[in-house]
Design an enzyme around this catalytic site. Structure first.
Site, PDB file in Angstrom:
ATOM      1  CB  SER A   9      -0.898   0.024   1.241  1.00  0.00           C
ATOM      2  OG  SER A   9      -1.500   1.286   1.407  1.00  0.00           O
TER       3      SER A   9
ATOM      4  CE1 TYR B 212      -3.749  -2.150   4.909  1.00  0.00           C
ATOM      5  CE2 TYR B 212      -3.129   0.117   4.411  1.00  0.00           C
ATOM      6  CZ  TYR B 212      -3.532  -1.133   3.988  1.00  0.00           C
ATOM      7  OH  TYR B 212      -3.709  -1.377   2.650  1.00  0.00           O
TER       8      TYR B 212
END
Length: 251
Positions: free
Chosen positions: A144, A155
């Site tokens: 990501s 995350y």
């Protein structure tokens, strides 16, 4: 072409969004695909849809498994059987919210994100290492833009961990001519990632951060994966490919 002559790909998180687009793209490239996830109904629906669109009955097979559980990963190995695996695409994961009201809550939040985004990839890839085609196998990890610029706490950290592991895995598997690469998407619309958290203002802000003036779509990411698992990318390994519209520049 017989089953054993067709290339086989395994795509985790393959029921929706980017994972389903990757599966569809790989079927178009001539692969048989195992889509892996926790929701059998979603996987079955995706498999039927992709097979119908491609006109290739049986090209996609759904395998239900929670890849954070070592005991369930064997279901994927069983589905592979005696076939060689040409590509493993680790797409399972996502941002998981959590509590910061206590240290125990913080620990649970971090573990959940690490399990969902790192452990799923590690366990699936390790389980399939013996079956990876030698030479010529491909491993792709979906990261990501958050790994590169932060902004999402555990995350971000979990996705960044995939980068370091990819470098180690590329060095380990390089002598077998197996490549390992990371695709790092920017903002991609038409997925379940944001759930009901995305607002029109948030969408506009993310589009404005790109150089091309649009949001990404799952097919943008699928195209990058198709390149990396295809024959033209045999000399590309240990790399992070940003697919983000220029939101973060390469470095």
């Amino acid at each position: 072409m017989g089953e054993r002559e067709r290339r086989l790909a395994v795509v985790s998180g393959g029921g929706t969004g980017i994972g389903a687009a990757v599966a569809r793209g790989l079927v178009g490239d001539g692969f048989d695909v195992l889509v892996v996830g926790r929701r059998g109904d979603v996987l079955d629906s995706a498999a039927r849809r992709i097979c119908a669109e491609s006109g290739r009955d049986g090209a996609v097979t759904a395998v239900v498994a929670d890849l954070t559980d070592p005991g369930q990963v064997g279901a994927v190995v069983d589905a592979v059987g005696e076939r060689a695996v040409d590509a493993v695409v680790n797409n399972a994961g996502g941002y998981l919210g959590g509590s910061t009201d206590s240290l125990a809550g913080v620990a649970d939040w971090w573990r959940a994100n690490l399990d969902a985004n790192v452990l799923t990839a590690v366990l699936l890839t390790e389980a399939l290492l013996p079956a990876l085609r030698r030479p010529g196998g491909r491993v792709v990890l979906l990261s990501s833009i958050a790994a590169q610029r932060g902004g999402a706490g555990p995350y971000s950290a979990a996705k960044a961990a995939l980068h370091g592991w990819a470098y180690d895995l590329a060095a380990q598997l390089g002598p077998d001519q197996i490549t390992v690469n990371v695709v790092s998407p920017g903002y991609v619309a038409e997925t379940e990632f944001f759930g009901d958290r995305m607002t029109p203002e948030g969408h506009a802000k993310r589009v404005a951060a790109t150089l091309v003036g649009r949001a990404g779509v799952p097919d943008d990411i699928a195209a990058a994966v198709s390149y990396l698992v295809g024959p033209s990318a045999g000399y590309v390994t240990g790399q992070v490919l940003g697919v983000n519209g220029g939101s973060v520049l390469g470095r």
